[in-house]
Design an enzyme around this catalytic site. Sequence first.
Site, short mmCIF file in Angstrom:
data_model
loop_
_atom_site.label_atom_id
_atom_site.label_comp_id
_atom_site.label_asym_id
_atom_site.label_seq_id
_atom_site.Cartn_x
_atom_site.Cartn_y
_atom_site.Cartn_z
N SER A 1 53.03 -17.69 -50.18
CA SER A 1 53.37 -18.96 -49.52
C SER A 1 54.68 -18.92 -48.74
O SER A 1 54.73 -19.42 -47.61
CB SER A 1 53.48 -20.07 -50.56
OG SER A 1 52.32 -20.80 -50.55
N ASN B 1 54.22 -17.02 -45.58
CA ASN B 1 53.32 -17.71 -44.64
C ASN B 1 54.03 -18.87 -43.93
O ASN B 1 53.87 -19.07 -42.72
CB ASN B 1 52.10 -18.30 -45.38
CG ASN B 1 51.27 -17.24 -46.08
OD1 ASN B 1 51.35 -16.07 -45.77
ND2 ASN B 1 50.47 -17.67 -47.05
N GLY C 1 47.77 -25.12 -46.33
CA GLY C 1 48.91 -25.89 -46.86
C GLY C 1 50.24 -25.32 -46.38
O GLY C 1 51.21 -26.07 -46.18
N ASP C 2 50.31 -24.01 -46.20
CA ASP C 2 51.55 -23.38 -45.73
C ASP C 2 51.79 -23.72 -44.25
O ASP C 2 52.92 -24.00 -43.84
CB ASP C 2 51.49 -21.86 -45.92
CG ASP C 2 51.34 -21.50 -47.39
OD1 ASP C 2 51.82 -22.28 -48.24
OD2 ASP C 2 50.75 -20.45 -47.69
N ALA C 3 50.73 -23.70 -43.46
CA ALA C 3 50.86 -24.08 -42.04
C ALA C 3 51.27 -25.55 -41.95
O ALA C 3 52.11 -25.94 -41.13
CB ALA C 3 49.53 -23.84 -41.31
#
Length: 289
Positions: free
Chosen positions: A40, A43, A232-234
Amino acid sequence: MPRVLCAGHVNWDVTLRVDRLPTPDGESAVRATRQGGGGSAGNVAVGLVGLNCKAALLGSVGDDEHGQFARRDLDRSGVDLSGVVTTEGVTTTKYLLVDDEGRVAVLGAPGVNEALGPDDIDPDVVDGADHVHLTSQRPDTAARIAEVASDAGIPVSADPGRRLTDRDFGPVIEHADLLLLNRVEAEALGDLPDDREVVTKLGASGSRLRTPEATYSHPGFDLPAVDTTGAGDAFAAGFIAARLQGADPERMLAVANACGALGAATEGPKTDLSWERVEAVLAGERPGF
Ligand code: ADP
């Protein structure tokens, strides 16, 4: 350019495209396999670079080939790796099973992605940041970084991830100005703090933001989902980048959802974000993949 410090896991991801997610006594067929750097913190850092932020990473990889490859991937993406320690041992590998609808199940093999302890945190590294983002990691390390950042008046966001309820993230949440949770994590946490920004991510249905003053929702963007790993990371990268621009809550949520949708429409954990692609999604277009 604002500087964001991202702290947490740097992993090696092996993605297995399967016809269905396995169930007890069932069998699934692997259709395709790919591997690359993930985790995460890494990313989000890559996403932030795409959105014109300087991103520095705090984390650890092993002294094996996968550690070298993961570093090389991140370095090529323009992430500052001076805070990433290479330590004796195996780089943590995650096996990501992704079905035809882009749904994901994860198997984690042990490795050295939590080699950084609270005593390894150099306050000077944290001090120069405009924002600190904490992803899944040792809660004591995350708490130390959050404490240093808070003392220096630096905004802190926390996205503790899937293992939120297995570990005590209380002190991290205490220091966080912004908390990012998916639906399952929000339900597991129960009472959400009402004195800071809390985002609940709702998959294809978008997300909700609660601030001490008001609640905002966004229905998300209808892009074709191929792999929700890294969505979710984006999303976090978009939210932080918009927040650093001084965007209002509606705009932060819209930008974050556009980035999340781009993440879900992209194979693999890292999303090639740019303001051009984000604005295209906001305008109702489907930028090429
Ligand atoms: P996480 O990946 O952290 O578990 P979500 O699955 O809720 O969190 O995804 C994060 C965000 O990514 C969502 O809030 C949404 O904006 C976007 N997203 C996720 N899945 C899809 C999808 N199938 N279609 C469009 N957007 C999606």
